[in-house]
Design a protein around this motif. Structure first.
Motif, short mmCIF file in Angstrom:
data_model
loop_
_atom_site.label_atom_id
_atom_site.label_comp_id
_atom_site.label_asym_id
_atom_site.label_seq_id
_atom_site.Cartn_x
_atom_site.Cartn_y
_atom_site.Cartn_z
N ARG A 40 -4.89 -3.33 22.95
CA ARG A 40 -4.14 -4.57 23.19
C ARG A 40 -2.82 -4.61 22.43
O ARG A 40 -1.88 -5.28 22.85
N ARG A 41 -2.77 -3.91 21.31
CA ARG A 41 -1.58 -3.95 20.44
C ARG A 41 -1.26 -2.54 19.98
O ARG A 41 -2.15 -1.69 19.84
N SER A 42 0.02 -2.31 19.65
CA SER A 42 0.43 -1.00 19.14
C SER A 42 -0.02 -0.86 17.68
O SER A 42 -0.23 -1.86 16.97
N LEU A 43 -0.15 0.38 17.24
CA LEU A 43 -0.54 0.64 15.85
C LEU A 43 0.47 0.02 14.89
O LEU A 43 0.10 -0.60 13.90
N ASP A 44 1.75 0.16 15.21
CA ASP A 44 2.80 -0.40 14.35
C ASP A 44 2.65 -1.91 14.23
O ASP A 44 2.74 -2.48 13.14
N TRP A 45 2.38 -2.60 15.36
CA TRP A 45 2.21 -4.04 15.34
C TRP A 45 0.98 -4.43 14.52
O TRP A 45 1.04 -5.37 13.73
N ILE A 46 -0.12 -3.73 14.69
CA ILE A 46 -1.35 -4.03 13.96
C ILE A 46 -1.11 -3.91 12.45
O ILE A 46 -1.50 -4.79 11.68
N ILE A 47 -0.44 -2.86 12.05
CA ILE A 47 -0.17 -2.66 10.61
C ILE A 47 0.70 -3.79 10.08
O ILE A 47 0.41 -4.38 9.02
N LYS A 48 1.76 -4.13 10.80
CA LYS A 48 2.63 -5.25 10.37
C LYS A 48 1.85 -6.55 10.30
O LYS A 48 2.00 -7.34 9.36
N PHE A 49 1.02 -6.80 11.31
CA PHE A 49 0.25 -8.04 11.35
C PHE A 49 -0.75 -8.12 10.21
O PHE A 49 -0.87 -9.16 9.56
N VAL A 50 -1.46 -7.05 9.95
CA VAL A 50 -2.44 -7.05 8.86
C VAL A 50 -1.73 -7.25 7.52
O VAL A 50 -2.20 -8.01 6.67
N HIS A 51 -0.60 -6.60 7.34
CA HIS A 51 0.14 -6.75 6.09
C HIS A 51 0.64 -8.18 5.90
O HIS A 51 0.56 -8.71 4.79
N SER A 52 1.17 -8.81 6.97
CA SER A 52 1.69 -10.16 6.83
C SER A 52 1.78 -10.89 8.17
O SER A 52 2.84 -10.94 8.80
N PRO A 53 0.67 -11.49 8.59
CA PRO A 53 0.68 -12.26 9.83
C PRO A 53 1.70 -13.40 9.79
O PRO A 53 2.37 -13.69 10.78
N LYS A 54 1.81 -14.04 8.64
CA LYS A 54 2.73 -15.17 8.50
C LYS A 54 4.17 -14.76 8.81
O LYS A 54 4.90 -15.49 9.46
N THR A 55 4.56 -13.57 8.35
CA THR A 55 5.91 -13.09 8.61
C THR A 55 6.15 -12.94 10.11
O THR A 55 7.20 -13.38 10.62
N ILE A 72 4.61 -14.48 12.54
CA ILE A 72 4.61 -15.82 13.14
C ILE A 72 5.96 -16.48 12.90
O ILE A 72 6.55 -17.06 13.81
N GLU A 73 6.47 -16.39 11.68
CA GLU A 73 7.77 -16.98 11.35
C GLU A 73 8.91 -16.33 12.12
O GLU A 73 9.93 -16.97 12.39
N GLN A 74 8.74 -15.06 12.50
CA GLN A 74 9.75 -14.34 13.29
C GLN A 74 9.58 -14.60 14.79
O GLN A 74 10.27 -14.02 15.61
N ASN A 75 8.66 -15.49 15.13
CA ASN A 75 8.36 -15.85 16.52
C ASN A 75 7.92 -14.66 17.37
O ASN A 75 8.21 -14.61 18.57
N ASP A 76 7.19 -13.74 16.76
CA ASP A 76 6.58 -12.66 17.52
C ASP A 76 5.61 -13.31 18.51
O ASP A 76 4.71 -14.05 18.11
N LYS A 77 5.81 -13.04 19.81
CA LYS A 77 5.03 -13.77 20.83
C LYS A 77 3.53 -13.55 20.70
O LYS A 77 2.75 -14.48 20.88
N ASP A 78 3.08 -12.32 20.37
CA ASP A 78 1.65 -12.05 20.23
C ASP A 78 1.08 -12.73 18.99
O ASP A 78 -0.03 -13.28 19.04
N ALA A 79 1.81 -12.69 17.90
CA ALA A 79 1.34 -13.33 16.66
C ALA A 79 1.26 -14.84 16.84
O ALA A 79 0.27 -15.48 16.42
N VAL A 80 2.26 -15.43 17.48
CA VAL A 80 2.25 -16.88 17.72
C VAL A 80 1.11 -17.26 18.66
O VAL A 80 0.43 -18.27 18.45
N ALA A 81 0.87 -16.45 19.68
CA ALA A 81 -0.22 -16.73 20.62
C ALA A 81 -1.57 -16.71 19.90
O ALA A 81 -2.41 -17.59 20.12
N LEU A 82 -1.78 -15.73 19.04
CA LEU A 82 -3.04 -15.68 18.27
C LEU A 82 -3.16 -16.88 17.34
O LEU A 82 -4.22 -17.49 17.22
N TYR A 83 -2.08 -17.22 16.70
CA TYR A 83 -2.04 -18.38 15.79
C TYR A 83 -2.44 -19.65 16.53
O TYR A 83 -3.29 -20.42 16.06
N ASN A 84 -1.89 -19.84 17.71
CA ASN A 84 -2.22 -21.03 18.50
C ASN A 84 -3.63 -20.97 19.07
O ASN A 84 -4.32 -21.98 19.11
#
Length: 104
Positions: A21-36, A38-50
């Motif tokens: 569902r997600r690229s390795l790069d995205w997963i690593i960034k998300f695990v390191h800092s989901p908040k970042t 979300i604050e950058q309006n990454d569509k997948d991160a915001v969708a998970l947050y909501n």
């Protein structure tokens, strides 16, 4: 284990096939800092947050990229193990006309 499971949704999403569902790069960034993300309006991160009641997963800067790859490898192995044991057979047998499985 209180937030994620491989095959079941808990506080967060089930992780089976997350690498599809997600690229390795995205997963690593998300695990390191989901908040970042979300604050950058990454569509997948915001969708998970909501989707998960606007609960932000804690940052995990303590995990290296290699640690995260190892967790993903575990998820893959656990996903395969779960799907292989879900049923005692791979697919239903063939129907044979006129044959009944009931005894009279």
């Amino acid at each position: 284990t209180s937030c994620h499971n491989v095959n079941a949704q808990l506080v967060g999403p089930a992780l089976a096939n997350v690498d599809q569902r997600r690229s390795l790069d995205w997963i690593i960034k998300f695990v390191h800092s989901p908040k970042t993300l979300i604050e950058q309006n990454d569509k997948d991160a915001v969708a998970l947050y909501n989707q998960f009641n606007q609960i932000i997963m804690p940052d995990h800067p303590d995990l290296s990229s290699e640690d995260i790859k190892n967790v993903l490898a575990y998820i893959k192995s656990d996903t395969k193990a779960a799907s292989a044991t879900d049923a005692p057979f791979a697919k239903p047998g063939k129907l044979v006309p006129g044959l009944s499985s009931f005894y009279y």
